[in-house]
Design a protein around this motif. Structure first.
Motif, PDB file in Angstrom:
ATOM      1  N   PRO A 156       0.828  -1.216   0.000  1.00  0.00           N
ATOM      2  CA  PRO A 156       0.000   0.000   0.000  1.00  0.00           C
ATOM      3  C   PRO A 156       0.859   1.262   0.000  1.00  0.00           C
ATOM      4  CG  PRO A 156       0.008  -1.048   2.167  1.00  0.00           C
ATOM      5  CD  PRO A 156       0.669  -2.008   1.230  1.00  0.00           C
ATOM      6  N   GLY A 157       0.391   2.289  -0.717  1.00  0.00           N
ATOM      7  CA  GLY A 157       1.104   3.548  -0.790  1.00  0.00           C
ATOM      8  C   GLY A 157       2.141   3.607  -1.883  1.00  0.00           C
ATOM      9  N   THR A 158       2.285   2.501  -2.642  1.00  0.00           N
ATOM     10  CA  THR A 158       3.249   2.491  -3.741  1.00  0.00           C
ATOM     11  C   THR A 158       2.503   2.458  -5.073  1.00  0.00           C
ATOM     12  OG1 THR A 158       3.425   0.080  -3.903  1.00  0.00           O
ATOM     13  CG2 THR A 158       4.807   1.167  -2.262  1.00  0.00           C
ATOM     14  N   ASP A 159       3.257   2.593  -6.143  1.00  0.00           N
ATOM     15  CA  ASP A 159       2.651   2.604  -7.479  1.00  0.00           C
ATOM     16  C   ASP A 159       2.063   1.254  -7.864  1.00  0.00           C
ATOM     17  OD1 ASP A 159       3.318   5.248  -7.770  1.00  0.00           O
ATOM     18  OD2 ASP A 159       5.193   4.844  -8.847  1.00  0.00           O
ATOM     19  N   VAL A 160       2.543   0.163  -7.234  1.00  0.00           N
ATOM     20  CA  VAL A 160       2.065  -1.169  -7.621  1.00  0.00           C
ATOM     21  C   VAL A 160       0.797  -1.562  -6.862  1.00  0.00           C
ATOM     22  CG1 VAL A 160       4.380  -1.939  -8.213  1.00  0.00           C
ATOM     23  CG2 VAL A 160       3.514  -2.338  -5.901  1.00  0.00           C
ATOM     24  N   PHE A 161       0.410  -0.761  -5.868  1.00  0.00           N
ATOM     25  CA  PHE A 161      -0.810  -1.088  -5.124  1.00  0.00           C
ATOM     26  C   PHE A 161      -2.027  -0.926  -6.024  1.00  0.00           C
ATOM     27  CE2 PHE A 161      -4.486   0.430  -2.665  1.00  0.00           C
ATOM     28  CZ  PHE A 161      -4.698  -0.680  -1.860  1.00  0.00           C
ATOM     29  N   HIS A 162      -2.960  -1.892  -5.919  1.00  0.00           N
ATOM     30  CA  HIS A 162      -4.197  -1.844  -6.694  1.00  0.00           C
ATOM     31  C   HIS A 162      -5.365  -2.006  -5.732  1.00  0.00           C
ATOM     32  CE1 HIS A 162      -7.274  -2.604  -9.702  1.00  0.00           C
ATOM     33  NE2 HIS A 162      -6.398  -2.332 -10.660  1.00  0.00           N
ATOM     34  N   TRP A 163      -6.406  -1.187  -5.924  1.00  0.00           N
ATOM     35  CA  TRP A 163      -7.556  -1.229  -5.026  1.00  0.00           C
ATOM     36  C   TRP A 163      -8.208  -2.606  -4.996  1.00  0.00           C
ATOM     37  CZ3 TRP A 163     -11.983  -2.832  -7.356  1.00  0.00           C
ATOM     38  CH2 TRP A 163     -12.077  -2.695  -8.742  1.00  0.00           C
ATOM     39  N   ALA A 164      -8.056  -3.413  -6.057  1.00  0.00           N
ATOM     40  CA  ALA A 164      -8.669  -4.742  -6.085  1.00  0.00           C
ATOM     41  C   ALA A 164      -8.094  -5.650  -4.997  1.00  0.00           C
ATOM     42  CB  ALA A 164      -8.479  -5.377  -7.455  1.00  0.00           C
ATOM     43  N   SER A 165      -6.886  -5.315  -4.505  1.00  0.00           N
ATOM     44  CA  SER A 165      -6.316  -6.089  -3.400  1.00  0.00           C
ATOM     45  C   SER A 165      -7.239  -6.063  -2.184  1.00  0.00           C
ATOM     46  CB  SER A 165      -4.942  -5.540  -3.016  1.00  0.00           C
ATOM     47  OG  SER A 165      -4.036  -5.608  -4.090  1.00  0.00           O
ATOM     48  N   LEU A 166      -7.923  -4.942  -1.980  1.00  0.00           N
ATOM     49  CA  LEU A 166      -8.833  -4.826  -0.837  1.00  0.00           C
ATOM     50  C   LEU A 166     -10.029  -5.754  -1.002  1.00  0.00           C
ATOM     51  CD1 LEU A 166      -8.772  -0.938  -0.369  1.00  0.00           C
ATOM     52  CD2 LEU A 166      -7.367  -2.677   0.763  1.00  0.00           C
ATOM     53  N   LEU A 167     -10.459  -5.980  -2.249  1.00  0.00           N
ATOM     54  CA  LEU A 167     -11.547  -6.927  -2.482  1.00  0.00           C
ATOM     55  C   LEU A 167     -11.112  -8.344  -2.117  1.00  0.00           C
ATOM     56  CD1 LEU A 167     -13.070  -5.736  -5.892  1.00  0.00           C
ATOM     57  CD2 LEU A 167     -14.085  -5.524  -3.609  1.00  0.00           C
ATOM     58  N   ILE A 168      -9.874  -8.705  -2.468  1.00  0.00           N
ATOM     59  CA  ILE A 168      -9.385 -10.046  -2.128  1.00  0.00           C
ATOM     60  C   ILE A 168      -9.271 -10.192  -0.613  1.00  0.00           C
ATOM     61  CG2 ILE A 168      -7.605 -11.759  -2.538  1.00  0.00           C
ATOM     62  CD1 ILE A 168      -9.092 -10.922  -5.053  1.00  0.00           C
ATOM     63  N   MET A 169      -8.850  -9.122   0.071  1.00  0.00           N
ATOM     64  CA  MET A 169      -8.791  -9.162   1.528  1.00  0.00           C
ATOM     65  C   MET A 169     -10.191  -9.327   2.116  1.00  0.00           C
ATOM     66  SD  MET A 169      -5.964  -6.146   2.224  1.00  0.00           S
ATOM     67  CE  MET A 169      -6.174  -6.237   4.001  1.00  0.00           C
ATOM     68  N   GLY A 170     -11.158  -8.599   1.564  1.00  0.00           N
ATOM     69  CA  GLY A 170     -12.534  -8.738   2.021  1.00  0.00           C
ATOM     70  C   GLY A 170     -13.057 -10.135   1.776  1.00  0.00           C
ATOM     71  N   SER A 171     -12.680 -10.722   0.644  1.00  0.00           N
ATOM     72  CA  SER A 171     -13.068 -12.098   0.342  1.00  0.00           C
ATOM     73  C   SER A 171     -12.512 -13.062   1.393  1.00  0.00           C
ATOM     74  CB  SER A 171     -12.568 -12.488  -1.044  1.00  0.00           C
ATOM     75  OG  SER A 171     -12.748 -13.852  -1.291  1.00  0.00           O
ATOM     76  N   ALA A 172     -11.240 -12.879   1.750  1.00  0.00           N
ATOM     77  CA  ALA A 172     -10.623 -13.749   2.752  1.00  0.00           C
ATOM     78  C   ALA A 172     -11.317 -13.604   4.108  1.00  0.00           C
ATOM     79  CB  ALA A 172      -9.134 -13.420   2.880  1.00  0.00           C
TER      80      ALA A 172
END
Length: 305
Positions: A156-172
């Protein structure tokens, strides 16, 4: 399989050794089937709406379960002692599937697969407030290390961060709560009842949603890929269930992390991409922390009463 006393060095009988090996192989098989399913989701997401893909996943799973369970048990299998818990399980599984399918089309499969392995850490945290199972400081430290591994993956906070990562976290997270509710109904409802409810609500909800997002498959191949989603998902869950009948959960649970390797392989076939160094490091941290939690689970802690 009977549990050996803690610290025992007695050898298991050869038959039991073979059962444990079979359990491990089945868990690895599940860790292969799920990434293949997720790879198909990425392929189909290029052409079809996520709502349709989620519908195909749930409906295919339910049809397979109906074909296997109803001829043997009849529709009486839907009778449950805990209807609210069963409905909650099904809703949580639908939410987990939906968030993962919406998120995975934006992320490399290996990255999504690594983040999804947060579920055991969420279970470890939630088992105390929801099930009354204490968490020891060492396991809490392993949970925190696992979350650190996830941060390395998503950066998080870098250029490679993607908001979709939060969806995968929510899924988990949803999948972890689903597992907690599954443990609540275990022993009260027969396993077949829980299997039926897992796919039932998701199918009914998506049957109401999919007409508004439907796109007719363009070829027989696409029809087959849609159908494969349910078959792969149902087969993966069956492998996990059978694995747990052959060996203790703490023995085979570490092998669930084969799913990360499977995601790397399938992701390479689908997109031609391999994980970068940070993803490998983060995945290694997640695996190490998850294995520690798994192998210490049977030394368990006292329950609150």
């Amino acid at each position: 399989m009977a549990e050996l006393p803690r610290g025992s060095t007695a050898a298991l009988a050869p038959g039991l050794d073979r059962r444990v090996l079979l359990g491990i192989l089945l868990m690895c098989a599940a860790g292969t089937l799920f990434p293949v399913m997720n790879g198909l989701v990425q392929v189909l997401s290029r052409t079809y709406p996520s709502e349709q893909i989620i519908w195909a996943r749930n409906t295919g799973h339910l049809l397979i379960v109906l074909a296997v369970i109803v001829p043997r048990y009849g529709f009486a299998v839907l009778r449950t002692v805990r209807p609210a818990a069963q409905l909650s399980r099904s809703i949580l599984l639908l939410m987990s599937t939906a968030m993962f399918f919406f998120g995975v089309k934006h992320l490399p499969l290996a990255q999504a697969g690594s983040i999804s392995q947060m579920a055991p850490f969420f279970v470890a945290l939630l088992a105390w407030p929801m099930l009354g199972e204490r968490i020891r400081p060492s396991r809490l430290a392993a949970v925190l290390i696992g979350f650190l591994g996830v941060l390395v993956v998503i950066r998080p906070g870098t250029d490679v961060f993607h908001w979709a990562s939060l969806l995968i976290m929510g899924s988990a997270f949803c999948y972890a709560v689903y597992q907690i509710f599954t443990r609540r109904v275990a022993g009260l409802d027969r396993p077949e009842t829980s299997v039926m409810y897992s796919a039932l609500v998701g199918t009914l909800v998506m049957c109401a949603v999919v007409p508004f997002a439907w796109k007719t498959p363009e070829s027989a191949t696409d029809v087959l890929l849609h159908a494969c989603l349910g078959a792969l998902g149902a087969s993966g869950h069956y492998c996990v269930a059978r694995a747990l009948t052959y060996a203790q959960a703490n023995v085979i649970a570490p092998f669930q992390y084969w799913q990360i390797i499977g995601s790397v392989i399938v992701g390479w076939f689908v997109s031609g991409l391999l994980p970068d160094l940070a993803t490998w490091i983060g995945a290694g941290i997640i695996i190490a922390a998850g294995v520690y939690i798994a192998v210490t689970a049977s030394r368990g802690a006292p329950r609150l009463r």
